[in-house]
Design an enzyme around this catalytic site. Structure first.
Site, short mmCIF file in Angstrom:
data_model
loop_
_atom_site.label_atom_id
_atom_site.label_comp_id
_atom_site.label_asym_id
_atom_site.label_seq_id
_atom_site.Cartn_x
_atom_site.Cartn_y
_atom_site.Cartn_z
N HIS A 1 6.68 5.48 -13.79
CA HIS A 1 6.57 3.94 -14.63
C HIS A 1 5.32 3.54 -15.16
CE1 HIS A 1 10.60 2.41 -13.70
NE2 HIS A 1 10.75 3.33 -12.95
N PHE B 1 2.65 -0.57 -9.79
CA PHE B 1 3.30 -1.70 -9.35
C PHE B 1 4.75 -1.70 -10.14
CE2 PHE B 1 4.63 -6.13 -9.58
CZ PHE B 1 4.94 -6.64 -8.32
#
Length: 470
Positions: free
Chosen positions: A369, A421
């Site tokens: 990600h 995150f």
């Protein structure tokens, strides 16, 4: 492919909307089964006498013999029961499930059905068991039933219900006839489309509960009041659902030799009076319901995930978990079926692979990600999904100060936890994302790893809803 053919999801929590004629809140559909003269009987070329749905408790077939008592019970349905029911229902739309050989032996009853404008659907060639029938034999019987039905009634049936069917019945009926609907299902309250006989086929499910057959089984009704009460309760529940905007159909099944008895017919009469006291009740044939449903909800042309080959499935869903096509590869190998042909089904299959993976594999998904508002975003190198998601939360329109804050937090977070995150930005705003950033950065790694995995699954869910619909 490992595939499971049953659909155990159906419409789920969001049944389709439908507007019944006149804005009705409920459709009431009455079926009268006409089987008398088509039942098992050596006179009809069968091996034994009938043993199903009669007043005789514990009846068993008599091989090679006629059964006088059984025959006379069925005769009552044709001689007396039909006419009592006809007097009661002649002014209402009714669907007759007509066994073709029984109809051929009932010219006066067929004339009465037609005079009342009743739909005459096919109930097969004979009222016999089909579960052990060879498919080609059953196919031949379906063809013969259609021909005989057409000769006797003047037109081919547009509805079909075998009842005592085989696993092949629906496919064979769909192949052999041009049917508005098939009723050999008890799987739903509402019509639904399936692929059968190589085409889209509408199913209008039948009922075993609002059915007078329960007068002829041990776990059934013993008096008319029970049948009446059950019909009223069913109507009231469905009527309330219709008032709340959920389409409702009350399906009622009747048999001449059962409901045609005086005490039972009176119970039906009282139930009908209850229905008529309400506004917005559409009495309809099954054919009318099928045509109305088809007009408002024609079959949707779509590629079903459970029917995709491996390469197509991975091409469609390989990016749902960021840069991790191995998850889609594993999901395709699971026992998929019609119940997975929606966002929730595909999501469940993908999550099973993700949750069953090693910690290192799941970590690889997390590290795939991108940072929020990070360097990849600035360079325009995000996946299409990530680009749209970050833009939706306004992360593509940050001030220089806001961008600096995000990059500082990203660096601190990665240094502490070892992965970026991750948050489902579609569930958030720029402000709530920053709040979560500050709050979660202080978590221990185990807690944050679990939370990041939950967020990855939520991101996948949102992507699938956008792709496949809720």
């Amino acid at each position: 492919m490992n595939r499971y053919p049953r659909d155990l999801t159906g419409y789920g929590a969001t049944p389709p909307t439908v507007t019944w004629p006149g804005g009705a809140k409920i459709a009431v559909q009455i079926v009268l089964n006409y089987e008398e003269g088509g039942e098992n009987n050596i006179l009809h070329g069968d091996a034994a006498s009938e043993a199903f749905l009669s007043e005789i408790t514990g009846a068993a077939p008599w091989p090679g013999q006629r059964h006088w008592n059984m025959e006379s019970i069925y005769e009552y349905g044709a001689r007396a029961g039909f006419w009592r029911v006809h007097r009661l229902l002649k002014d209402l739309p009714v669907t007759v499930y007509g066994v073709a050989t029984a109809l051929a032996r009932a010219p006066a009853q067929v004339a009465a059905m037609k005079a009342s404008g009743w739909e005459i659907a096919s109930h097969g060639l004979k009222w016999v068991e089909h579960k052990d029938m060879d498919p080609e034999q059953e196919r031949a019987q379906i063809r013969e039933a259609i021909q005989l039905h057409t000769e006797v009634t003047g037109s081919a049936p547009r509805g079909w219900y075998t009842g005592r069917c085989s696993m092949n019945t629906v496919d064979l009926a769909a192949e052999e006839a041009d049917l508005a609907y098939i009723a050999d299902s008890y799987a739903d309250d509402l019509p639904y489309w399936i692929r059968a006989g190589g085409k889209d086929q509408l199913i209008v499910p039948y009922t075993m509960d609002c059915n007078d057959m329960r007068f002829a089984i041990q776990a059934g009704y013993t008096n008319g009041d029970q049948f009446e009460s059950y019909l009223k309760d069913s109507f009231d529940m469905l009527y309330a659902e219709g008032e709340a905007g959920h389409p409702a159909i009350l399906s009622i099944g009747l048999h001449c030799r059962l409901i045609g008895r005086p005490g039972r017919a009176m119970a039906l009469k009282r139930a009908l009076e209850h229905f008529r006291k309400h506004e917005g009740v559409w009495f309809a044939t099954r054919e009318q319901i099928a045509d109305h449903w088809t007009q408002q909800h024609p079959p949707a042309a779509q590629r079903r995930p459970s029917e995709m080959d491996r390469d197509s499935f991975v091409a469609a869903f390989g990016s749902i978990f960021e840069h991790s096509p191995w998850i889609a590869e594993g999901a395709h190998a699971l026992e998929l079926g019609p119940t997975h042909d929606n966002a929730a089904g595909v999501h469940n299959a993908l999550c099973r692979i993700f949750r069953g993976a090693s910690e290192a594999q799941r970590l690889s998904v997390l590290t795939a990600h991108p940072d929020l508002a990070g360097k990849l975003a600035a360079a325009g190198k995000l996946t299409a999904e990530s680009t749209a998601e970050q833009a939706g939360a306004g992360l593509d329109l940050l001030t220089d100060a806001e961008r600096a804050t995000f990059q500082k937090l990203n660096a601190q977070y990665v240094a502490r936890h070892g992965f970026p995150f991750i948050i489902a930005v579609k569930d958030n705003t720029k402000a709530t994302i920053l709040d979560a950033f500050h709050r979660r950065i202080e978590n221990d790694r185990e807690t944050e790893f679990a939370e990041a995995c939950r967020q990855v699954e939520r991101i996948a869910e949102l992507r699938l809803i956008e792709k496949l619909g809720a």
